[in-house]
Structure formats: C-alpha cells, structure tokens
Design a protein around this motif. Structure first.
Motif, mmCIF file in Angstrom:
data_model
loop_
_atom_site.group_PDB
_atom_site.id
_atom_site.type_symbol
_atom_site.label_atom_id
_atom_site.label_comp_id
_atom_site.label_asym_id
_atom_site.label_seq_id
_atom_site.Cartn_x
_atom_site.Cartn_y
_atom_site.Cartn_z
ATOM 1 N N ARG A 57 1.746 5.286 0.448
ATOM 2 C CA ARG A 57 1.313 6.312 1.397
ATOM 3 C C ARG A 57 0.130 7.068 0.799
ATOM 4 N N ARG A 58 0.231 7.343 -0.470
ATOM 5 C CA ARG A 58 -0.800 8.054 -1.221
ATOM 6 C C ARG A 58 -0.823 7.493 -2.623
ATOM 7 N N ASP A 109 -6.374 5.584 1.214
ATOM 8 C CA ASP A 109 -7.144 4.534 1.880
ATOM 9 C C ASP A 109 -6.604 3.159 1.487
ATOM 10 N N SER A 110 -6.029 2.452 2.452
ATOM 11 C CA SER A 110 -5.407 1.151 2.162
ATOM 12 C C SER A 110 -6.433 0.104 1.726
ATOM 13 N N GLU A 111 -7.658 0.210 2.216
ATOM 14 C CA GLU A 111 -8.702 -0.738 1.812
ATOM 15 C C GLU A 111 -9.062 -0.549 0.334
ATOM 16 N N TRP A 135 -7.061 0.742 -1.945
ATOM 17 C CA TRP A 135 -5.885 0.295 -2.705
ATOM 18 C C TRP A 135 -5.919 -1.224 -2.870
ATOM 19 N N ALA A 136 -6.182 -1.938 -1.794
ATOM 20 C CA ALA A 136 -6.231 -3.408 -1.849
ATOM 21 C C ALA A 136 -7.335 -3.868 -2.802
ATOM 22 N N THR A 173 0.844 -1.194 0.000
ATOM 23 C CA THR A 173 0.000 0.000 0.000
ATOM 24 C C THR A 173 0.879 1.244 0.000
#
Length: 122
Positions: free
Chosen positions: A7-8, A29-31, A33-34, A5
């Motif tokens: 940072r941005r 938002d890491s979710e 991105w995933a 993930t």
C-alpha cells in the motif's frame, strides 16, 4: 517471483558516515515499486545498464553489483542534480540526535502499517 505491491513503501538511504545525510521518502506508486523490484538483465561483460526511470524522461545508471541501491539512489536524487527527488516521493523529516537518527522508529512505524522498506547506503 514478483513481490506484491505494498500500500505504501519507504526508501531509506542511510549515510553511516554522516547520519545527517540520511534520507527517507514515502511512496505509494505501484510502477515505481515494480521498477525497484524488477530484476535487471546484464549481458556478459556488461557492468551497468541505463534503465528508464518511470514517470520521467531520465535514465538511471544501474550496476550489476548494486541494482536496488542504484535505483533507490536515483529516485531520491534524480540524475541531473538540482537536489530533487522523484515527484512521486514524499520526503520524511528525520530527527538527528548526535550520531544517531530515528531510523528504528521510522522502520517500526512503517512495519506496523504494513509498509515495505527499501533500504540502501549512500
């Protein structure tokens, strides 16, 4: 292999026919991105699936041919219309100079900051 993930990250949706239609959004938002990076599974003979969009009660229509583009487009323009993007996205104002946008500038800035870019076409 899962992509780490950033940072941005940025979602760029490029409209080659009308550069004024090109949009850019920032996100951290890491979710999301995933979800964007997740490889989808399509049973034999199935051309699309409905994938739940994180942080909403909406579904993205994701095709076997362009799953990343489909997901990116659904984040920038949530299903159901009204011209709204996912609440975790921050729109970036793009300068339009004739037939060209400042996408190269945006790409360079984000790359210098270590941000990843998800790019798709309208």
């Amino acid at each position: 292999m899962e992509t780490p993930t950033p940072r941005r990250f940025a979602i760029l949706i490029v409209d080659e026919g009308d550069p004024r239609g090109t949009t850019a959004h920032l996100c951290a938002d890491s979710e999301l991105w995933a979800w964007l990076q997740r490889e989808e599974s399509f049973p034999d003979g199935v051309e699309y699936i409905e994938s739940p969009i994180p942080g909403t009660d909406l579904l993205a229509h994701v095709t076997r041919w362009e799953p990343l583009t489909d997901k990116a487009q659904h984040l920038v323009w949530l299903p159901g219309g009204r011209g709204r993007s996912h609440p975790a996205l921050t729109p970036v104002e793009l300068e339009v100079n004739g037939a060209a946008t400042d996408l190269d500038e945006v790409r360079s800035l984000l790359a210098a900051e270590g941000a990843s870019i998800v790019e798709a076409r309208w």
